[in-house]
Design a protein around this motif. Structure first.
Motif, PDB file in Angstrom:
ATOM      1  N   HIS A   5       1.026  -1.224   0.137  1.00 53.62           N
ATOM      2  CA  HIS A   5      -0.090  -0.052   0.081  1.00 53.62           C
ATOM      3  C   HIS A   5       0.774   0.974  -0.030  1.00 53.62           C
ATOM      4  N   SER A  11      -4.790   1.499  -3.595  1.00 59.14           N
ATOM      5  CA  SER A  11      -4.590   0.496  -2.500  1.00 59.14           C
ATOM      6  C   SER A  11      -5.406   0.607  -1.422  1.00 59.14           C
ATOM      7  N   CYS A  14      -8.601  -1.149  -0.970  1.00 61.09           N
ATOM      8  CA  CYS A  14      -8.414  -2.464  -0.492  1.00 61.09           C
ATOM      9  C   CYS A  14      -8.213  -2.403   1.102  1.00 61.09           C
ATOM     10  N   LEU A  50       0.384  -0.407  -7.298  1.00 61.78           N
ATOM     11  CA  LEU A  50      -0.194  -0.435  -6.338  1.00 61.78           C
ATOM     12  C   LEU A  50      -1.797  -0.419  -6.304  1.00 61.78           C
ATOM     13  N   PRO A  51      -2.508  -1.424  -5.726  1.00 62.18           N
ATOM     14  CA  PRO A  51      -2.285  -2.199  -4.691  1.00 62.18           C
ATOM     15  C   PRO A  51      -1.560  -3.558  -5.096  1.00 62.18           C
ATOM     16  N   SER A  63      -7.252  -3.262  -8.192  1.00 65.70           N
ATOM     17  CA  SER A  63      -7.832  -2.793  -6.957  1.00 65.70           C
ATOM     18  C   SER A  63      -9.232  -3.206  -6.896  1.00 65.70           C
TER      19      SER A  63
END
Length: 202
Positions: A5, A11, A14, A50-51, A63
């Motif tokens: 993250h 991210s 999530c 990311l994530p 994501s």
């Protein structure tokens, strides 16, 4: 389960969902952009994006796909709709709308107006896509009329998907395009304890 993250990147979706679910997870916070500031991360995710979720043998980098995985793997309950529910198609559409129609457009605008070196920037791209963004926010506004959340009175992961895109807007000055309904909706999302816990992760 480990989630890689970086603060206020995709991210966050999530982390927010994991906090809503109350699932135990390890969070590895990496500096952004990791390709530049944490090149060792490329050994984990060659894309450097990311994530990045690692759950046993499962490895994921998208994501919204991670949201769906977590909902199905860890019993999303009220946070998801199932195929037998009348609004399932609408829910699934909003899940992907948050990325495909909102966040992705903003990311492209930011790339060509802010993140690239000045000689490579293309302001005309930003101007053009800003019109697209406003059109899509009008669709969101219409979808929120008479509702507390995208699925009526029920908060779901679709609100997390769209909510992150609205955060991105607020961070880079696109909040000026919000209608009153979107502003009230975004304020409501930000008041959730799980959202606040997710944003506090750094």
């Amino acid at each position: 389960m480990k989630l890689y993250h970086s603060v206020d990147t995709r991210s966050l979706r999530c982390v927010w969902l994991l906090e809503e679910l109350g699932v135990s997870y390890d969070l590895d916070v990496v500096p952004f952009p990791p390709r530049v500031k944490a090149p060792e991360f490329l050994a984990v995710n060659p894309l450097g994006t990311l994530p990045y979720l690692v759950d046993g043998d499962t490895k994921m980098s998208e994501s919204v796909a991670i949201l769906e995985y977590l909902l199905n793997r860890y019993d999303g309950g009220e946070l998801r709709l199932t195929p037998d529910e009348a609004d399932y198609g609408s829910w699934l559409n909003w899940m992907h709308f948050g990325e495909a129609s909102l966040a992705n457009i903003q990311a492209t605008i930011l790339r060509y107006t802010l993140f690239l070196p000045k000689p490579q920037r293309l302001p005309v791209v930003g101007e053009d896509l800003s019109v697209f963004l406003q059109e899509r926010l009008k669709v969101l506004d219409a979808g929120l009329q008479g509702k507390t959340y995208l699925c009526g009175e029920r908060f779901t992961a679709a609100d997390i998907s769209v909510g992150y895109a609205l955060l991105l807007s607020s961070l880079f000055g696109y909040q000026k395009y919000f209608t009153p309904a979107i502003t009230v909706y975004f304020d409501r999302l930000q008041s959730r304890a799980a959202y606040q816990a997710a944003r506090a992760k750094s």
